[in-house]
Design a protein around this motif. Structure first.
Motif, mmCIF file in Angstrom:
data_model
loop_
_atom_site.group_PDB
_atom_site.id
_atom_site.type_symbol
_atom_site.label_atom_id
_atom_site.label_comp_id
_atom_site.label_asym_id
_atom_site.label_seq_id
_atom_site.Cartn_x
_atom_site.Cartn_y
_atom_site.Cartn_z
ATOM 1 N N SER A 140 0.824 -1.208 0.000
ATOM 2 C CA SER A 140 0.000 0.000 0.000
ATOM 3 C C SER A 140 0.858 1.258 0.000
ATOM 4 C CB SER A 140 -0.923 0.008 1.222
ATOM 5 O OG SER A 140 -1.836 -1.046 1.165
ATOM 6 N N SER A 183 2.548 1.624 -3.356
ATOM 7 C CA SER A 183 1.621 2.095 -4.376
ATOM 8 C C SER A 183 1.389 3.599 -4.253
ATOM 9 C CB SER A 183 0.295 1.340 -4.253
ATOM 10 O OG SER A 183 -0.643 1.826 -5.157
ATOM 11 N N ILE A 184 1.215 4.077 -3.035
ATOM 12 C CA ILE A 184 1.017 5.511 -2.815
ATOM 13 C C ILE A 184 2.267 6.289 -3.231
ATOM 14 C CG2 ILE A 184 0.669 7.278 -1.045
ATOM 15 C CD1 ILE A 184 -1.102 5.203 0.435
ATOM 16 N N GLU A 207 -3.037 8.576 -10.228
ATOM 17 C CA GLU A 207 -4.133 8.777 -9.279
ATOM 18 C C GLU A 207 -4.736 7.445 -8.842
ATOM 19 O OE1 GLU A 207 -4.109 10.409 -12.261
ATOM 20 O OE2 GLU A 207 -3.587 12.438 -11.609
ATOM 21 N N LYS A 208 -4.793 6.511 -9.771
ATOM 22 C CA LYS A 208 -5.331 5.188 -9.426
ATOM 23 C C LYS A 208 -4.413 4.459 -8.457
ATOM 24 C CE LYS A 208 -8.133 4.456 -13.490
ATOM 25 N NZ LYS A 208 -8.447 3.615 -14.626
ATOM 26 N N ILE A 261 -2.447 5.854 -6.231
ATOM 27 C CA ILE A 261 -2.643 6.486 -4.927
ATOM 28 C C ILE A 261 -3.958 6.015 -4.309
ATOM 29 C CG2 ILE A 261 -2.991 8.691 -3.757
ATOM 30 C CD1 ILE A 261 -1.153 9.929 -5.934
ATOM 31 N N GLY A 262 -5.002 5.946 -5.108
ATOM 32 C CA GLY A 262 -6.304 5.501 -4.608
ATOM 33 C C GLY A 262 -6.298 4.057 -4.154
ATOM 34 N N PHE A 263 -5.714 3.170 -4.959
ATOM 35 C CA PHE A 263 -5.655 1.760 -4.566
ATOM 36 C C PHE A 263 -4.786 1.561 -3.330
ATOM 37 C CE2 PHE A 263 -6.684 0.636 -9.155
ATOM 38 C CZ PHE A 263 -8.002 0.296 -8.852
ATOM 39 N N THR A 291 -4.374 3.758 -0.906
ATOM 40 C CA THR A 291 -5.153 4.252 0.236
ATOM 41 C C THR A 291 -6.244 3.256 0.620
ATOM 42 O OG1 THR A 291 -4.730 6.502 -0.518
ATOM 43 C CG2 THR A 291 -6.496 6.202 1.071
ATOM 44 N N VAL A 292 -6.932 2.728 -0.369
ATOM 45 C CA VAL A 292 -7.974 1.736 -0.090
ATOM 46 C C VAL A 292 -7.362 0.487 0.542
ATOM 47 C CG1 VAL A 292 -9.592 0.144 -1.194
ATOM 48 C CG2 VAL A 292 -9.611 2.548 -1.806
#
Length: 80
Positions: A12, A15-16, A28-29, A31-33, A35-36
Motif C-alpha cells: 500500500s 503504491s502511494i 491517481e489510481k 494512490i487511490g488503490f 489508500t484503499v
C-alpha cells in the motif's frame, strides 16, 4: 498473519509512493488503490491481529475492576 499485514502495508505504501513520485497515466489510481488497501485491508487486519487474544471484559468497568482500581489507588497513596 503478521507477515501478511506487513506485506499489505508495504504494498500500500509502495503504491502511494509510486503514484506520487512517478509521472504515470494512472498515478491517481495507484494512490487511490494504495489508500484503499491501507484503510480497508491493512488496518482491519492489524486491529484483528492485535485484539484477537484479549478479553473485552478486562477493559469494561465492572464492580470487580472498580474494586481493583480503588485498591491500587489506596496502595499508591500509602506508599507515597
Amino acid at each position: 498473519m503478521k507477515y501478511i499485514i506487513l506485506v499489505a502495508f508495504i504494498l500500500s505504501i509502495g503504491s502511494i509512493a509510486t503514484g506520487f513520485f512517478f509521472e504515470l497515466n494512472f498515478s491517481e489510481k495507484l494512490i487511490g488503490f494504495g489508500t484503499v488497501g491501507l484503510f480497508i485491508i491493512t488496518f482491519p487486519l492489524f486491529i484483528y491481529y492485535r485484539w484477537s487474544k484479549r478479553s473485552l471484559k478486562d477493559y469494561m468497568i465492572t464492580k470487580e475492576n472498580l474494586e481493583k482500581m480503588r485498591e491500587y489507588r489506596d496502595n499508591e497513596q500509602i506508599n507515597n
